[in-house]
Design a protein around this motif. Structure first.
Motif, PDB file in Angstrom:
ATOM      1  N   PRO A 314      -1.130 -66.941  51.492  1.00 39.03           N
ATOM      2  CA  PRO A 314      -1.219 -65.968  50.394  1.00 39.03           C
ATOM      3  C   PRO A 314      -1.492 -64.561  50.949  1.00 39.03           C
ATOM      4  CG  PRO A 314      -2.742 -67.816  50.060  1.00 39.03           C
ATOM      5  CD  PRO A 314      -2.146 -67.992  51.403  1.00 39.03           C
ATOM      6  N   GLN A 315      -0.881 -63.567  50.298  1.00 44.15           N
ATOM      7  CA  GLN A 315      -1.059 -62.168  50.754  1.00 44.15           C
ATOM      8  C   GLN A 315      -2.530 -61.809  50.899  1.00 44.15           C
ATOM      9  OE1 GLN A 315       1.476 -59.740  51.170  1.00 44.15           O
ATOM     10  NE2 GLN A 315       3.161 -61.127  50.721  1.00 44.15           N
ATOM     11  N   GLN A 318      -4.208 -62.793  54.179  1.00 43.14           N
ATOM     12  CA  GLN A 318      -3.568 -62.522  55.469  1.00 43.14           C
ATOM     13  C   GLN A 318      -4.437 -61.743  56.460  1.00 43.14           C
ATOM     14  OE1 GLN A 318       0.511 -61.299  54.820  1.00 43.14           O
ATOM     15  NE2 GLN A 318       0.912 -63.158  53.648  1.00 43.14           N
ATOM     16  N   GLU A 367       2.738 -62.277  59.142  1.00 42.41           N
ATOM     17  CA  GLU A 367       3.586 -61.890  58.018  1.00 42.41           C
ATOM     18  C   GLU A 367       4.008 -63.161  57.311  1.00 42.41           C
ATOM     19  OE1 GLU A 367       6.840 -59.548  59.502  1.00 42.41           O
ATOM     20  OE2 GLU A 367       5.496 -57.888  59.990  1.00 42.41           O
ATOM     21  N   SER A 368       3.854 -63.173  55.990  1.00 41.94           N
ATOM     22  CA  SER A 368       4.286 -64.333  55.222  1.00 41.94           C
ATOM     23  C   SER A 368       4.532 -63.852  53.796  1.00 41.94           C
ATOM     24  CB  SER A 368       3.198 -65.406  55.247  1.00 41.94           C
ATOM     25  OG  SER A 368       3.514 -66.441  54.354  1.00 41.94           O
ATOM     26  N   GLU A 369       5.578 -64.423  53.182  1.00 37.74           N
ATOM     27  CA  GLU A 369       5.871 -63.987  51.804  1.00 37.74           C
ATOM     28  C   GLU A 369       4.822 -64.501  50.832  1.00 37.74           C
ATOM     29  OE1 GLU A 369       9.848 -64.979  50.650  1.00 37.74           O
ATOM     30  OE2 GLU A 369      10.604 -63.924  52.442  1.00 37.74           O
ATOM     31  N   GLY A 370       4.064 -65.473  51.270  1.00 43.81           N
ATOM     32  CA  GLY A 370       3.032 -66.030  50.397  1.00 43.81           C
ATOM     33  C   GLY A 370       2.953 -67.524  50.601  1.00 43.81           C
ATOM     34  N   SER A 379       5.469 -68.756  57.877  1.00 41.75           N
ATOM     35  CA  SER A 379       4.643 -67.634  58.349  1.00 41.75           C
ATOM     36  C   SER A 379       5.157 -67.213  59.718  1.00 41.75           C
ATOM     37  CB  SER A 379       3.191 -68.064  58.539  1.00 41.75           C
ATOM     38  OG  SER A 379       2.732 -68.782  57.432  1.00 41.75           O
TER      39      SER A 379
END
Ligand code: ADP
Length: 409
Positions: A314-315, A318, A367-370, A379
Motif C-alpha cells: 500500500p502507498q 511504502q 515502488e508499487s502501485e499498491g 513491487s
C-alpha cells in the motif's frame, strides 16, 4: 493646541478609563494602572518627538510577560490589548475634547498606535515561534530518548537470548555425537534436525537484532572489498534455487551494463541486503510468480532493482516498512516463515537492508502501485550504490591496486 499638551490634559481620565476597561477586578486594576502610567509616559514622549519607537521597551516587557498558557491558547493577547487601549483613547477624545483638540491628538496617536500594533503582532509571532520551537525540541528529545531505550532494549535482549541459544546449540551437537554411537539414530536424527532449525532461526533473529542496534548507533562498519554484482547474483541464484523451486517461482537475472564491473563494497553486508530483498520477494509473491533482478549504470552509481509479481505494498506503507518493527498488517496474524507465502519475520529485514545500503552511501526505496491480492501489482525495490572504483581506506586501496589497474585496462 499642541498635541502633547492635549495628551497631558487627558492623562488622569486616560489612566482611569483604560485601566478599568482592561481589568474589571479591583486588585488587578491597581497592577495594570502602574503599567499604563508607563505606557502613557512613553506615548507622551513619542508624541513629543514624533518617534513611535519609544514605545518598544514597554512592548518588549509586555511580550516577555506572555505566559506559556497565553501562547498555548494562541489568542493574540498583546495585539488585542493594544487595540483596546487605542479604542479607549479614541472614546476619551470624543468625550473629553473638542473637535480640534481631538484631531490634533489623534493624528500622531494613530500613527504611533499603528506602529505599536504591528510591533505587538510581530513580537507575539516571535514568542509563539520560540515557544513552538521549544515544544518541538522537547518532543524531539523525548522521541530520541524513546528510540534509544528501544534500541538499548534490543541489544540487551539480543545478548541475553544469545547465551541460552549457545547452550541449546552446544547440547544439540553433543547429543548428535552420542546418537551416532547408538541404534536410535534414524528416529532421533529427525528430532535433532528440528531443534537445529529452531536454533538456527533464533540465531538469525538475534543477529538481526544486533545488526539493528549497530545501525541505530552508527556502529556498522563496512569491510570494503572488490565485488562484481553479477557474481553476487549468481550466488543468490544458487542459494535460493531450492526455495524458488519449492514455490514454483521463476528468478530472472538480467545482465545489465555495469553488473560485470569491479566495484568496492562490503560483500558480506551487500549479500545480506540482497538476500533480504530476494527473500521478501519470494515470500510476498504467490506460487508461480516471478522475480527479476535488473539494474542500470548511472553516473557514479549503480542501480539494482528487485522486481516481483507479488501482492504489492500500500502507498501509505511504502516508507513505514523501512522502520524497525513496522510490518504491515495485524501483528496478531503474524505467521513466521522464510519461504511461506506472506510468511513474516520480526520486521527487521528492511531496516537492516536500508542501513547497509545507506552505510555504503547509497539509497533504498520501493515502488508499487499498491496492495492487491487479486491483481498482484508487484513491487520493485530499488538499490542505489556508489560505483566505487577504489575503497575509502588508502591501505586497502594499495592492496587491491594491481587488481583495479588490471580491470581498468
Ligand atoms: P519481515 O521480517 O516481516 O519480512 P521486512 O522488514 O523484511 O520484515 O519487511 C517488512 C514488511 O514489508 C513485510 O512484513 C511486508 O509486509 C512488506 N514487504 C517487504 N517486501 C515486500 C515485497 N516484496 N512485496 C510485498 N510486501 C513486502
Amino acid at each position: 493646541m499642541e498635541s502633547a499638551k492635549v495628551l497631558e490634559k487627558i492623562r488622569d481620565d486616560w489612566i482611569r478609563q483604560v485601566s478599568s476597561r482592561l481589568a474589571n477586578v479591583e486588585g488587578l486594576r491597581e497592577k495594570i494602572r502602574g503599567e499604563l502610567q508607563n505606557f502613557f509616559d512613553l506615548l507622551l514622549v513619542s508624541v513629543r518627538t514624533g518617534r513611535p519607537d519609544h514605545m518598544d521597551p514597554i512592548l518588549n516587557s509586555w511580550g516577555e510577560a506572555l505566559t506559556t498558557g497565553d501562547l498555548e491558547d494562541s489568542a493574540p493577547t498583546l495585539t488585542n490589548l493594544c487595540g483596546e487601549i487605542f479604542q479607549e483613547t479614541v472614546a476619551i477624545c470624543a468625550a473629553k475634547l473638542d473637535g480640534q483638540e481631538s484631531l490634533a491628538l489623534l493624528q500622531p496617536v494613530t500613527a504611533i498606535m499603528v506602529h505599536v500594533m504591528i510591533a505587538a503582532g510581530q513580537l507575539e509571532k516571535e514568542r509563539e515561534l520560540t515557544f513552538l520551537q521549544q515544544r518541538m525540541d522537547n518532543l524531539r528529545g523525548e522521541l530520541e530518548r524513546l528510540d534509544k531505550s528501544k534500541s538499548d532494549f534490543i541489544s540487551v535482549a539480543a545478548h541475553e537470548l544469545k547465551t541460552p541459544l549457545t547452550l541449546i546449540e552446544g547440547y544439540t551437537a553433543m547429543f548428535r555425537e552420542l546418537l551416532e554411537e547408538t541404534d536410535y539414530s534414524q528416529h532421533l536424527q529427525l528430532l535433532l534436525e528440528g531443534m537445529d532449525q529452531g536454533a538456527d532461526r533464533l540465531r538469525r533473529i538475534i543477529d538481526d537484532m544486533i545488526d539493528v542496534s549497530l545501525i541505530d548507533n552508527n556502529l556498522l562498519t563496512l569491510n570494503f572489498q572488490p565485488i562484481w554484482l553479477n557474481r553476487m547474483f549468481a550466488m543468490l541464484d544458487e542459494e535460493f534455487r531450492q526455495r524458488i523451486q519449492q514455490r514454483k517461482q521463476e528468478l530472472v537475472i538480467l545482465a545489465f551494463p555495469g553488473s560485470n564491473e569491479l566495484l568496492f563494497a562490503d560483500p558480506e553486508r551487500l549479500h545480506q541486503a540482497f538476500r533480504n530483498l530476494l527473500s521478501n520477494a519470494i515470500k510476498f509473491t504467490p506460487d508461480g510468480g516471478s522475480i527479476t533482478i535488473d539494474g542500470r549504470k548511472l553516473p557514479g552509481f549503480v542501480e539494482i532493482t528487485f522486481t516481483d509479481t507479488g501482492i504489492g505494498i500500500p502507498q501509505v506503507d511504502q516508507l513505514r516498512i523501512f522502520e524497525k518493527f513496522n510490518r504491515i498488517g495485524d501483528a496478531a496474524l503474524h505467521s513466521s516463515g522464510t519461504v511461506k507465502f506472506k510468511g513474516g519475520g520480526p520486521g527487521l529485514g528492511l531496516p537492516i537492508t536500508k542501513g547497509i545500503i545507506e552505510a555504503h552511501g547509497g539509497a533504498l526505496w520501493v515502488e508499487s502501485e499498491g496492495y492487491d491480492e487479486v491483481q498482484y501489482p508487484g513491487s520493485a525495490f530499488h538499490v542505489l550504490i556508489p560505483a566505487r572504483k577504489e575503497p575509502p581506506d588508502e591501505q586497502i586501496a594499495k592492496l587491491f591496486r594491481p587488481l583495479t589497474e588490471m580491470e581498468n585496462r
